[in-house]
Structure formats: C-alpha cells, structure tokens
Design a protein around this motif. Structure first.
Motif, PDB file in Angstrom:
ATOM      1  N   HIS A 183      16.094 118.399   7.378  1.00  0.00           N
ATOM      2  CA  HIS A 183      15.891 119.497   6.526  1.00  0.00           C
ATOM      3  C   HIS A 183      15.083 120.502   6.725  1.00  0.00           C
ATOM      4  N   CYS A 184      13.793 119.872   6.671  1.00  0.00           N
ATOM      5  CA  CYS A 184      12.562 120.748   6.677  1.00  0.00           C
ATOM      6  C   CYS A 184      11.908 121.061   7.959  1.00  0.00           C
ATOM      7  N   GLY A 185      12.216 120.176   8.926  1.00  0.00           N
ATOM      8  CA  GLY A 185      11.730 120.491  10.237  1.00  0.00           C
ATOM      9  C   GLY A 185      10.495 119.567  10.389  1.00  0.00           C
ATOM     10  N   ALA A 186       9.550 119.171   9.560  1.00  0.00           N
ATOM     11  CA  ALA A 186       8.423 118.393   9.624  1.00  0.00           C
ATOM     12  C   ALA A 186       8.617 116.943  10.284  1.00  0.00           C
ATOM     13  N   VAL A 187       7.657 117.038  11.324  1.00  0.00           N
ATOM     14  CA  VAL A 187       7.846 115.867  12.175  1.00  0.00           C
ATOM     15  C   VAL A 187       7.189 114.705  11.366  1.00  0.00           C
ATOM     16  N   HIS A 188       7.831 113.361  11.382  1.00  0.00           N
ATOM     17  CA  HIS A 188       7.197 112.188  10.714  1.00  0.00           C
ATOM     18  C   HIS A 188       7.562 111.204  11.580  1.00  0.00           C
ATOM     19  N   PRO A 189       6.761 110.148  11.400  1.00  0.00           N
ATOM     20  CA  PRO A 189       7.098 108.690  12.055  1.00  0.00           C
ATOM     21  C   PRO A 189       8.575 108.364  11.717  1.00  0.00           C
ATOM     22  N   ARG A 190       9.384 107.930  12.863  1.00  0.00           N
ATOM     23  CA  ARG A 190      10.908 107.541  12.558  1.00  0.00           C
ATOM     24  C   ARG A 190      10.932 106.432  11.270  1.00  0.00           C
ATOM     25  N   VAL A 191      10.154 105.640  11.179  1.00  0.00           N
ATOM     26  CA  VAL A 191      10.092 104.737  10.027  1.00  0.00           C
ATOM     27  C   VAL A 191      10.184 105.365   8.739  1.00  0.00           C
ATOM     28  N   ASN A 192       9.783 106.280   8.697  1.00  0.00           N
ATOM     29  CA  ASN A 192       9.553 107.078   7.314  1.00  0.00           C
ATOM     30  C   ASN A 192      10.634 108.032   7.115  1.00  0.00           C
ATOM     31  N   LEU A 193      11.758 107.918   7.879  1.00  0.00           N
ATOM     32  CA  LEU A 193      12.978 108.796   7.572  1.00  0.00           C
ATOM     33  C   LEU A 193      13.998 107.998   7.179  1.00  0.00           C
ATOM     34  N   THR A 194      14.783 108.474   6.296  1.00  0.00           N
ATOM     35  CA  THR A 194      16.009 107.913   5.747  1.00  0.00           C
ATOM     36  C   THR A 194      17.399 108.581   6.341  1.00  0.00           C
ATOM     37  N   TRP A 195      18.174 107.626   6.672  1.00  0.00           N
ATOM     38  CA  TRP A 195      19.435 108.377   7.116  1.00  0.00           C
ATOM     39  C   TRP A 195      20.404 108.797   6.047  1.00  0.00           C
ATOM     40  N   MET A 196      20.960 109.803   5.936  1.00  0.00           N
ATOM     41  CA  MET A 196      21.726 110.426   4.787  1.00  0.00           C
ATOM     42  C   MET A 196      23.009 110.937   5.332  1.00  0.00           C
ATOM     43  N   GLY A 197      23.850 110.068   5.982  1.00  0.00           N
ATOM     44  CA  GLY A 197      25.381 110.741   6.772  1.00  0.00           C
ATOM     45  C   GLY A 197      24.590 111.199   8.229  1.00  0.00           C
ATOM     46  N   SER A 198      24.681 112.194   8.518  1.00  0.00           N
ATOM     47  CA  SER A 198      24.095 112.709   9.937  1.00  0.00           C
ATOM     48  C   SER A 198      22.952 113.271   9.634  1.00  0.00           C
ATOM     49  N   ALA A 199      22.289 113.058   8.698  1.00  0.00           N
ATOM     50  CA  ALA A 199      20.917 113.783   8.552  1.00  0.00           C
ATOM     51  C   ALA A 199      19.638 112.640   8.381  1.00  0.00           C
ATOM     52  N   GLU A 200      18.483 113.093   8.958  1.00  0.00           N
ATOM     53  CA  GLU A 200      17.502 112.236   8.600  1.00  0.00           C
ATOM     54  C   GLU A 200      16.454 112.871   7.983  1.00  0.00           C
ATOM     55  N   LEU A 201      16.043 112.376   6.371  1.00  0.00           N
ATOM     56  CA  LEU A 201      15.335 113.017   5.706  1.00  0.00           C
ATOM     57  C   LEU A 201      13.879 112.571   5.801  1.00  0.00           C
ATOM     58  N   CYS A 202      12.881 113.334   5.372  1.00  0.00           N
ATOM     59  CA  CYS A 202      11.613 112.751   5.144  1.00  0.00           C
ATOM     60  C   CYS A 202      11.509 112.585   3.783  1.00  0.00           C
ATOM     61  N   PRO A 203      10.500 111.646   3.186  1.00  0.00           N
ATOM     62  CA  PRO A 203      10.242 111.169   1.804  1.00  0.00           C
ATOM     63  C   PRO A 203      10.321 112.247   0.785  1.00  0.00           C
ATOM     64  N   GLU A 204       9.421 113.503   1.376  1.00  0.00           N
ATOM     65  CA  GLU A 204       9.535 114.598   0.280  1.00  0.00           C
ATOM     66  C   GLU A 204      10.904 115.164  -0.030  1.00  0.00           C
ATOM     67  N   CYS A 205      11.685 115.357   1.154  1.00  0.00           N
ATOM     68  CA  CYS A 205      13.018 115.975   1.061  1.00  0.00           C
ATOM     69  C   CYS A 205      13.867 114.971   0.344  1.00  0.00           C
ATOM     70  N   LEU A 206      13.808 113.567   0.733  1.00  0.00           N
ATOM     71  CA  LEU A 206      14.600 112.521   0.040  1.00  0.00           C
ATOM     72  C   LEU A 206      14.602 112.915  -1.321  1.00  0.00           C
ATOM     73  N   GLN A 207      13.267 112.913  -1.924  1.00  0.00           N
ATOM     74  CA  GLN A 207      13.030 113.039  -3.170  1.00  0.00           C
ATOM     75  C   GLN A 207      13.529 114.072  -3.923  1.00  0.00           C
ATOM     76  N   ARG A 208      13.476 115.099  -3.254  1.00  0.00           N
ATOM     77  CA  ARG A 208      13.764 116.751  -3.824  1.00  0.00           C
ATOM     78  C   ARG A 208      15.241 116.622  -3.686  1.00  0.00           C
ATOM     79  N   TYR A 209      16.089 116.099  -2.700  1.00  0.00           N
ATOM     80  CA  TYR A 209      17.328 116.586  -2.770  1.00  0.00           C
ATOM     81  C   TYR A 209      18.416 115.539  -2.979  1.00  0.00           C
ATOM     82  N   THR A 210      17.977 114.242  -3.153  1.00  0.00           N
ATOM     83  CA  THR A 210      18.863 112.988  -3.413  1.00  0.00           C
ATOM     84  C   THR A 210      18.480 112.276  -4.512  1.00  0.00           C
ATOM     85  N   VAL A 211      19.495 111.647  -5.022  1.00  0.00           N
ATOM     86  CA  VAL A 211      19.075 110.595  -6.160  1.00  0.00           C
ATOM     87  C   VAL A 211      19.826 109.412  -5.785  1.00  0.00           C
TER      88      VAL A 211
END
Length: 368
Positions: free
Chosen positions: A10-38
């Motif tokens: 979503h935002c393009g920021a690089v993060h360790p893979r273990v910190n990303l969360t799959w949402m369908g075909s997307a991988e979201l960082c913790p900040e985007c996960l908090q901002r765009y999902t519930v």
C-alpha cells in the motif's frame, strides 16, 4: 532490499517480511494494517474498512452482518436479530422505536394470535374493550399495553372500523378468577382515562365478552342446549338486560339486536343460527370455539368491567346447571339470587347502581 525484507503493497515502505500481513493479494505493514483494516467484532476475521458493514462502534464482515444483524425500519440502527422487535409484516425495530409505537402496536382488525390461556378452565372469558376519542395512536397503545402486560402478555391492541378515533384492547382467554386477581384492569383503565380515552360516553364503543364453548357442555349437543337457555334468559328479561347493558334502544338495534321472544330457547337458537342479525346480535353463537356477548356498552369504570364479567360467568353457570323449565319459572329477583351463589361484590354494587337489585339505593360513580 533483501530476501528478508519486502515493501508494503500500500505505502511502499520496506519492512521485514515477518512484520507484513497478507490481505488477499496485498501485504500490509503494521501502520497500513491499522489505518485501512479492522477485525470483525463478531467472527474476528480481518477485513478492509471499505468492506466493513457495521458502524463506527461495531465492525462487521458481510456474512456476520447478514446472518446476525438487522436494521431498524424507523431509525436505521443496527441491532442483533435476537434483540429486534418484529411487527405483522416482519419488519424489525429497535427497543426505542418499538416502545414509541413505530412497530405497529395497533394490529389490523383481522389479527388473531395463538391464544394464551390463563387459569384453570374450562370457563374462559375473552374481553374486547373498545375506546375512542383520543387517537388511533401507537404510542398511546404502547402505554396501555405497558399497564396491561406488566406481568404476563394478557392482551393486545387492534383497530376497529366502528370507532372514530381509538382502538380496542383484546385479552387472551382468562378465567374469571384470573381477571379478578391477576389481570391489572384497574391500572389499565386508569391509564386509558389519563390519555383522554372514553368508552361509555362516545356511544361507539362496546364491551364484548367471549365465552369458551367447552365450558357450556361436554359435546356440541349440550353446548347448544346451554346456548339456547342463555338466549331464552336474554329474551325473557330483555328490559332488565337492556338496563344492565347501558345501551340505548338505537345502539342495541344497531350493534347488538335481540332475536325476539319465543317460548323455548331452542326456537330462539334456530333464529340465531340462521343469522337473523348477522354478527351484530346480543349473543353471537356462530363462532367455532366461543360464543360472544355483544350487548354491553363500553366503559372505563373498573367496577363495571368486573361486574360484567361476573354477570356473564354466573349466567353461564346457571344455564349450564339448571334445566330450562326451572329457568322459565324465574322472576328477575330469582335469577339474580341464583347468580349470587358466589361472592360478587362488584356485581351487587353494579346492580344496585342500575336499580336492578332490590336493596337500599347507592351512590354511583359516573361512567366514562
């Protein structure tokens, strides 16, 4: 970037893979996960905010919304299905809107719920009390039912085309003892008066009493024999019954006409069964499960309601227990004496008020 890192879809920021969360075909960082999902508050599944079918305070996925929640037809509030109130059209309402009458508390005239029987029969009395002059108003109906159904669901409210601006309160079948000791008649009548309703004064209202046929005999033959005796009593003592009813002659002729005197009750019953007066008869014996006493004028006076129920119940007892030749020998005072085998202070008071009881005069409260 190496194999252990990955940019957030979503935002393009690089993060360790273990910190990303799959949402369908997307991988979201913790900040985007908090901002765009519930997370769905019902099943716990994580969803995009755009796919949240709940509210600001309640997050729901599509399936949980469809399976467990409904929308109030009036205010649009989201409510659990088990907490919703449904009207005859299966429309859902929240507590607040239903209590305010938006759920259609006043049922249509043809509404007939499954009866609830109160007390140890077989003599059950169902009452239809018509009130007028203060509105065919759901909110008022709610207030009346709050008083009437405090402990149990003793009744409901229906519309009636004969009324100008009111409704009718209908009870489930109750024994006379239940009406006397449990049904909150006094509080309900007071509530109706307080809202401005009248029942006796308008001239449009009736106090109708249904009696269970099973109380009148063990089979159809015995039941009809009892009904014939009741019809005979009404015709034999028509002038006294008319005074008891508080109806005028014109009201009686319009709403609860007599069949005409005959020497035998079975002859009067033949007239009734041929539909001489349709359903607008003093006693309507054509229903399958009950007979209906239509003769009484409406009232919001407690003593009059109770006295009417005592009168009907004891008339049925006399007609059931005595042969017709004995009843033919009665004078009015003898009939009243036969009715008074049980303790009926309200009936005694009412008969005195209507000058139908040979005793000292009494002061009567005004009918409303």
């Amino acid at each position: 970037m190496n194999e252990k890192t990955q940019p957030c879809t979503h935002c393009g920021a690089v993060h360790p893979r273990v910190n990303l969360t799959w949402m369908g075909s997307a991988e979201l960082c913790p900040e985007c996960l908090q901002r765009y999902t519930v997370c769905c508050d019902c099943c716990g599944e994580r969803i995009w905010m755009a796919n949240d079918y709940g509210t600001h305070y309640l997050h729901l996925c599509a399936s949980c919304r469809a399976d467990n929640y409904v929308t109030c037809e009036n205010c649009g509030a989201l409510i659990p299905q088990e907490d919703a109130h449904y009207n005859d059209e299966d429309e859902a309402y929240c507590d607040s809107c239903y209590e305010r009458g938006y759920g259609g508390t006043i049922h249509n005239y043809s509404y007939k719920p499954e009866p609830i029987f109160y007390g140890d029969g077989p003599l059950y009395l169902g009452v239809e009390l018509e009130v007028d002059e203060a509105g065919k108003d759901n909110i008022n109906a709610v207030q009346a039912l709050r008083a009437f159904n405090q402990e149990n669901v003793y009744g409901y409210v229906k519309s009636d085309g004969s009324l100008n601006d009111g409704f009718e309160l209908v009870t489930h079948p109750c024994t006379l003892e239940t009406h006397l000791q449990q049904v909150p008649w006094r509080e309900t009548l007071e509530a109706l008066r307080g809202m401005g309703y009248r029942s006796h004064a308008p001239g449009t209202c009736g106090l109708h009493v249904h009696v269970s046929r099973k109380a009148l005999g063990k089979d159809v033959y015995e039941q009809e024999e009892t009904i014939a005796k009741l019809l005979y009593i009404f015709e034999r003592f028509w002038q006294e019954i008319l005074r008891f009813s508080r109806r005028t002659e014109s009201q009686i002729n319009h709403w609860a006409a007599r069949y005409g005197y005959k020497d035998r009750g079975e002859e009067i019953l033949k007239e009734a069964k041929h539909g001489a007066n349709g359903r607008y008869a003093c006693i309507n014996p054509t229903n399958t499960d009950t007979i209906k006493f239509r003769v009484f004028r409406g009232t919001l006076k407690y003593n009059t309601v109770i006295a009417t129920l005592q009168f009907v119940a004891n008339l049925c007892r006399v007609a059931t227990s005595l042969p017709e030749y004995r009843i033919q020998e009665f004078s009015w005072p003898a009939l009243i004496e036969a009715l008074m085998q049980d303790n009926c202070p309200e009936l005694v008071q009412y008969l005195k008020e209507r000058n139908l009881y040979v005793n000292e005069p009494v002061t009567a409260e005004r009918e409303v």
